[in-house]
Structures are given as C-alpha cells and as structure tokens.
Design a protein around this motif. Structure first.
Motif, PDB file in Angstrom:
ATOM      1  N   GLU A 198     -79.008  -9.523   4.946  1.00 35.96           N
ATOM      2  CA  GLU A 198     -78.360  -8.358   4.389  1.00 35.96           C
ATOM      3  C   GLU A 198     -78.742  -8.479   3.135  1.00 35.96           C
ATOM      4  O   GLU A 198     -79.038  -9.569   2.553  1.00 35.96           O
ATOM      5  CB  GLU A 198     -76.824  -9.813   4.216  1.00 35.96           C
ATOM      6  N   ASP A 199     -78.114  -7.653   1.869  1.00 36.78           N
ATOM      7  CA  ASP A 199     -78.273  -7.020   1.061  1.00 36.78           C
ATOM      8  C   ASP A 199     -80.047  -6.659   0.485  1.00 36.78           C
ATOM      9  O   ASP A 199     -80.182  -7.183  -0.961  1.00 36.78           O
ATOM     10  CB  ASP A 199     -78.191  -8.712   0.270  1.00 36.78           C
ATOM     11  N   THR A 200     -80.508  -6.977   0.978  1.00 32.36           N
ATOM     12  CA  THR A 200     -82.360  -6.603   1.145  1.00 32.36           C
ATOM     13  C   THR A 200     -82.578  -5.085   0.068  1.00 32.36           C
ATOM     14  O   THR A 200     -83.608  -4.777   0.173  1.00 32.36           O
ATOM     15  CB  THR A 200     -82.763  -7.170   2.742  1.00 32.36           C
ATOM     16  N   GLY A 201     -81.425  -4.626   1.087  1.00 32.32           N
ATOM     17  CA  GLY A 201     -82.104  -3.020   0.991  1.00 32.32           C
ATOM     18  C   GLY A 201     -83.320  -2.379   1.749  1.00 32.32           C
ATOM     19  O   GLY A 201     -83.892  -1.208   1.368  1.00 32.32           O
ATOM     20  N   PRO A 230     -79.610   6.646   2.579  1.00 35.07           N
ATOM     21  CA  PRO A 230     -80.181   6.617   0.814  1.00 35.07           C
ATOM     22  C   PRO A 230     -78.999   5.602  -0.016  1.00 35.07           C
ATOM     23  O   PRO A 230     -77.861   5.078  -0.086  1.00 35.07           O
ATOM     24  CB  PRO A 230     -79.503   7.942   0.581  1.00 35.07           C
ATOM     25  N   VAL A 231     -79.312   5.081  -1.255  1.00 35.85           N
ATOM     26  CA  VAL A 231     -79.729   4.118  -1.902  1.00 35.85           C
ATOM     27  C   VAL A 231     -77.847   4.753  -2.616  1.00 35.85           C
ATOM     28  O   VAL A 231     -78.681   5.788  -3.021  1.00 35.85           O
ATOM     29  CB  VAL A 231     -79.941   3.216  -2.688  1.00 35.85           C
ATOM     30  N   PHE A 232     -77.045   4.559  -3.435  1.00 34.86           N
ATOM     31  CA  PHE A 232     -75.493   5.336  -4.513  1.00 34.86           C
ATOM     32  C   PHE A 232     -76.949   5.202  -5.400  1.00 34.86           C
ATOM     33  O   PHE A 232     -77.747   4.651  -5.835  1.00 34.86           O
ATOM     34  CB  PHE A 232     -75.051   4.647  -4.440  1.00 34.86           C
ATOM     35  N   LEU A 233     -76.621   6.226  -6.571  1.00 32.97           N
ATOM     36  CA  LEU A 233     -77.227   5.967  -8.125  1.00 32.97           C
ATOM     37  C   LEU A 233     -76.852   5.808  -8.811  1.00 32.97           C
ATOM     38  O   LEU A 233     -75.335   6.554  -9.150  1.00 32.97           O
ATOM     39  CB  LEU A 233     -77.908   7.342  -7.726  1.00 32.97           C
ATOM     40  N   ASN A 234     -76.857   5.179  -9.580  1.00 37.98           N
ATOM     41  CA  ASN A 234     -75.885   4.710 -11.126  1.00 37.98           C
ATOM     42  C   ASN A 234     -75.351   6.026 -11.998  1.00 37.98           C
ATOM     43  O   ASN A 234     -77.055   5.865 -12.424  1.00 37.98           O
ATOM     44  CB  ASN A 234     -76.517   3.235 -11.600  1.00 37.98           C
ATOM     45  N   ARG A 235     -74.152   6.011 -12.018  1.00 40.49           N
ATOM     46  CA  ARG A 235     -74.578   6.764 -12.724  1.00 40.49           C
ATOM     47  C   ARG A 235     -73.689   6.505 -14.178  1.00 40.49           C
ATOM     48  O   ARG A 235     -74.081   7.289 -15.217  1.00 40.49           O
ATOM     49  CB  ARG A 235     -73.010   7.910 -12.501  1.00 40.49           C
ATOM     50  N   VAL A 236     -73.091   5.118 -14.099  1.00 39.43           N
ATOM     51  CA  VAL A 236     -72.958   5.007 -15.863  1.00 39.43           C
ATOM     52  C   VAL A 236     -73.162   3.212 -15.923  1.00 39.43           C
ATOM     53  O   VAL A 236     -72.671   2.563 -15.134  1.00 39.43           O
ATOM     54  CB  VAL A 236     -70.993   5.030 -16.319  1.00 39.43           C
ATOM     55  N   TRP A 237     -74.221   3.309 -16.644  1.00 43.22           N
ATOM     56  CA  TRP A 237     -74.391   1.409 -17.488  1.00 43.22           C
ATOM     57  C   TRP A 237     -73.107   1.279 -17.386  1.00 43.22           C
ATOM     58  O   TRP A 237     -72.329   1.492 -18.654  1.00 43.22           O
ATOM     59  CB  TRP A 237     -75.689   1.483 -18.125  1.00 43.22           C
ATOM     60  N   TYR A 239     -81.632  -3.060  -7.935  1.00 44.24           N
ATOM     61  CA  TYR A 239     -80.117  -2.951  -7.683  1.00 44.24           C
ATOM     62  C   TYR A 239     -79.113  -3.509  -7.065  1.00 44.24           C
ATOM     63  O   TYR A 239     -79.627  -4.983  -7.919  1.00 44.24           O
ATOM     64  CB  TYR A 239     -80.476  -1.967  -6.342  1.00 44.24           C
ATOM     65  N   ARG A 240     -77.902  -3.551  -6.784  1.00 38.79           N
ATOM     66  CA  ARG A 240     -76.894  -4.390  -7.345  1.00 38.79           C
ATOM     67  C   ARG A 240     -76.169  -4.454  -5.681  1.00 38.79           C
ATOM     68  O   ARG A 240     -75.875  -2.996  -5.413  1.00 38.79           O
ATOM     69  CB  ARG A 240     -75.442  -4.448  -7.802  1.00 38.79           C
ATOM     70  N   VAL A 269     -66.941  -4.014   3.603  1.00 39.07           N
ATOM     71  CA  VAL A 269     -67.996  -2.923   3.197  1.00 39.07           C
ATOM     72  C   VAL A 269     -69.025  -2.768   2.629  1.00 39.07           C
ATOM     73  O   VAL A 269     -68.618  -2.076   1.144  1.00 39.07           O
ATOM     74  CB  VAL A 269     -67.955  -1.319   3.568  1.00 39.07           C
ATOM     75  N   LYS A 270     -70.086  -3.633   2.569  1.00 39.70           N
ATOM     76  CA  LYS A 270     -71.650  -3.324   1.829  1.00 39.70           C
ATOM     77  C   LYS A 270     -71.708  -1.994   0.839  1.00 39.70           C
ATOM     78  O   LYS A 270     -72.512  -1.205   1.938  1.00 39.70           O
ATOM     79  CB  LYS A 270     -72.038  -4.467   1.621  1.00 39.70           C
ATOM     80  N   PHE A 271     -72.247  -1.639  -0.425  1.00 40.92           N
ATOM     81  CA  PHE A 271     -72.616  -0.866  -0.783  1.00 40.92           C
ATOM     82  C   PHE A 271     -74.160  -0.847  -1.982  1.00 40.92           C
ATOM     83  O   PHE A 271     -73.821  -1.779  -2.895  1.00 40.92           O
ATOM     84  CB  PHE A 271     -71.561   0.511  -0.898  1.00 40.92           C
ATOM     85  N   TYR A 272     -74.859  -0.357  -1.867  1.00 39.02           N
ATOM     86  CA  TYR A 272     -76.034  -0.728  -2.148  1.00 39.02           C
ATOM     87  C   TYR A 272     -75.995   0.454  -3.740  1.00 39.02           C
ATOM     88  O   TYR A 272     -76.316   1.715  -3.174  1.00 39.02           O
ATOM     89  CB  TYR A 272     -77.003  -1.197  -1.804  1.00 39.02           C
ATOM     90  N   THR A 273     -76.362   0.167  -4.744  1.00 40.30           N
ATOM     91  CA  THR A 273     -76.419   0.775  -6.425  1.00 40.30           C
ATOM     92  C   THR A 273     -78.097   0.597  -6.481  1.00 40.30           C
ATOM     93  O   THR A 273     -78.214  -0.589  -7.194  1.00 40.30           O
ATOM     94  CB  THR A 273     -75.431   0.533  -6.733  1.00 40.30           C
ATOM     95  N   LEU A 274     -78.510   1.694  -6.812  1.00 43.92           N
ATOM     96  CA  LEU A 274     -79.940   1.753  -7.724  1.00 43.92           C
ATOM     97  C   LEU A 274     -79.455   1.497  -9.197  1.00 43.92           C
ATOM     98  O   LEU A 274     -78.887   2.837  -9.467  1.00 43.92           O
ATOM     99  CB  LEU A 274     -80.976   2.760  -7.366  1.00 43.92           C
ATOM    100  N   TYR A 275     -79.995   1.354  -9.789  1.00 39.96           N
ATOM    101  CA  TYR A 275     -79.875   0.510 -11.068  1.00 39.96           C
ATOM    102  C   TYR A 275     -80.529   1.106 -12.637  1.00 39.96           C
ATOM    103  O   TYR A 275     -81.015   1.259 -13.130  1.00 39.96           O
ATOM    104  CB  TYR A 275     -79.313  -0.554 -11.510  1.00 39.96           C
TER     105      TYR A 275
END
Length: 303
Positions: free
Chosen positions: A62-65, A160-167, A252-253, A260-266
């Motif tokens: 888990e969590d490895t991307g 696909p990884v989610f993209l961070n939209r707002v820092w 990423y985070r 449900v886990k989701f991954y966001t690319l920061y």
C-alpha cells in the motif's frame, strides 16, 4: 552524465561537468540526472535495498504509487534514465524537463520492478516554455504516449495519479525511484522501486544552503529559487534522499475517503544538493521538486 558541479573552496575554479546546469559553492554540489547517464540493463548489480535511506516495495504494498509510476528508457529500451508519473487514462506522463525526454524513447508504465510494466513509446514531448536549466525553475514536461490504450492500462492495474490543484502546505511527501542507492552514487541503481518520506522544509531553511551555491553568469547570486513554484523536502541524517536517476519521479501524498485510498501528485522531483564527489546524495540536504499546483493549468493544456 549527471548534472554536477563541484569545488573545494569558495575561491576554487569551476569544473563544468554538464553544459546546461552548473553551480558551485564551498563543498556543496547541485545534483540531478538526465538521459546522458542511463542505467544499462547489463550494468553491474551491486545494490543496497534502499533509495538512499528508503525501503523496497512490491506490486502489492500500500501507499507505494506503483500503479502510476512511469520509467523512461532510451530508444533501445535498456538505458533507464529517469522516472515519471502517469497522469491520464489516455496515456500522458509527467516528468522533469531536465531529463531531456525525446520522441521515440521507451516508457514502461506500472510495475514495482524496473523492467516490468506495460511498454509504450513517447510520441510527443511538451517542455514548459519557461524552463531554465540554471536553477531548474519550471522543470516540468508532459509526454504523450503511444502504443497502449486505456483498456490495456486498466487491465494492467495502471491508474493515473490525481494532480494537486491548490497548494495546501502539506507536512511532507513520499517519493519513489529506481536510482542509485548509495550516497556516493556509485551503485548501478535499483531493480525494484524504493520509497521514502521527507517533511516539507520552509524555504528560509533550505536557502541557507542553496543561496551559497553560485551560478556562473549570475555574479553574486545564489541558486535561483521560486518558492511559489518549487518545494524543498529536507529531513534529518536518518531520512531518505534522492539520488542518480530518481529525477522526474513523483512526490506525492496518500489520503483516504470512506476507507478508499487516493494518491495526489504534489511535485515532480527536480534536483538535490550534494556534498561533493564522495557524497553526492547525502541525507539531511535539500531535495527540490516542481509544484504541480503551480503548473496545473499548463499541464492540463498539454493534454
């Protein structure tokens, strides 16, 4: 060849090892990697089980991307040189501009092992128009991939990884890669994906180091930094660190919504600060990435 500059004192002469990114400071070096320093499939396999201080992962951790990792190879499909992240179902990869990706390069999508994954090819390269190798600001590139479709990616478990939209000022991030696993960057690299975690450091902390690294052509100025566009990760001596061929990979985070886990690319891994030839990938030094939120609109426009 890795981008590398080194000096022994503040008055030492510059040794230019790369044409596009050179900087110098007392003992400190600016380190990254590109297509000129690939890992050949036949390279010696002398490795340790870590990024530099990270841990080995597999397809089921888990969590490895693993499901959005992309691996960039020269057209011969053997020379691995950088990583990236899958950012669309139709086949787009986000990496660093300084990796110098080209049309015709081979990409392997997904899979914890370096030579696993769905194989495809780069059909288009979009480099950010403001990219400047002197400081690696705007160090982002979007690759269009051909030779694979959405159904094949879904069947292979590639999401696909989610993209961070707002820092939102995260405490820290995971980062992954297949790069060299020793501080001197002498090992060939890793056949298996490695992962580590570092806290986000305030720029006043990181600039104590980056401001001492002088850039040729910019007299009296330290390494160019854009706090709005770049993030600095920095931990203690026991923390992980980027190294040769980890560049372009994800920062990423991992979050959870109703279990449900989701991954966001920061951010996209850009470069790190070394301590000279014998300690090119030290722990406790700045590891710099390009913020996805800052370049979000540009990234979406390329897709």
């Amino acid at each position: 060849m890795a981008r590398l500059t080194r000096s022994t004192t503040l008055i030492a002469s510059l040794l230019l090892v790369a044409a596009s990114f050179t900087a110098v400071a007392a003992a400190n070096t600016v380190e990254s990697s590109d297509r000129d320093s690939p890992l050949d499939a036949k390279a010696p396999r002398s490795r340790k089980g870590r990024i530099v201080g990270g841990r080995k992962v597999d397809d089921y951790d888990e969590d490895t991307g693993v499901h959005f990792i992309a691996k960039l190879f020269l057209p011969d499909a053997n020379g691995f040189y950088c990583s990236g992240s899958v950012i669309s179902k139709s086949g787009h990869v986000l990496t660093r501009a300084g990796c110098e990706p080209r049309v015709g390069d081979v990409v392997r999508l997904g899979g914890a092992r370096l030579y696993d994954g769905v194989q495809a090819w780069v059909s288009k390269v979009s480099i950010h128009h403001q990219y400047d190798p002197a400081g690696d600001v705007a160090d982002v590139a979007v690759l269009k991939i051909q030779g694979v479709n959405e159904r094949e990616l879904r069947r292979a478990g590639i999401v696909p990884v989610f993209l961070n939209r707002v820092w939102d000022n995260p405490h820290g991030m995971y980062f992954t890669g297949y790069g060299a696993t020793d501080a001197a960057a002498q090992s060939a690299g890793s056949l298996t994906l490695k992962r580590a975690y570092l806290p986000v450091a305030p720029w006043w902390n990181c600039r104590r180091i980056t401001d001492t690294i002088l850039v040729p052509g910019l007299p009296g100025r330290g390494l160019p930094i854009s706090p709005a566009a770049q993030v600095c990760l920095r931990g203690g001596r026991g923390a992980g660190a980027l190294c040769e061929r980890d560049a372009g990979g994800p920062m990423y985070r991992v979050d959870s919504n109703n279990g449900v886990k989701f991954y966001t690319l920061y951010a996209v891994s850009s470069y790190w600060v070394g301590l000279g030839p014998g300690n090119r990938c030290p722990r406790a030094m700045p590891n710099v990435g390009s913020k996805v939120a800052f370049y979000y609109n540009w990234i979406m426009n390329q897709m």
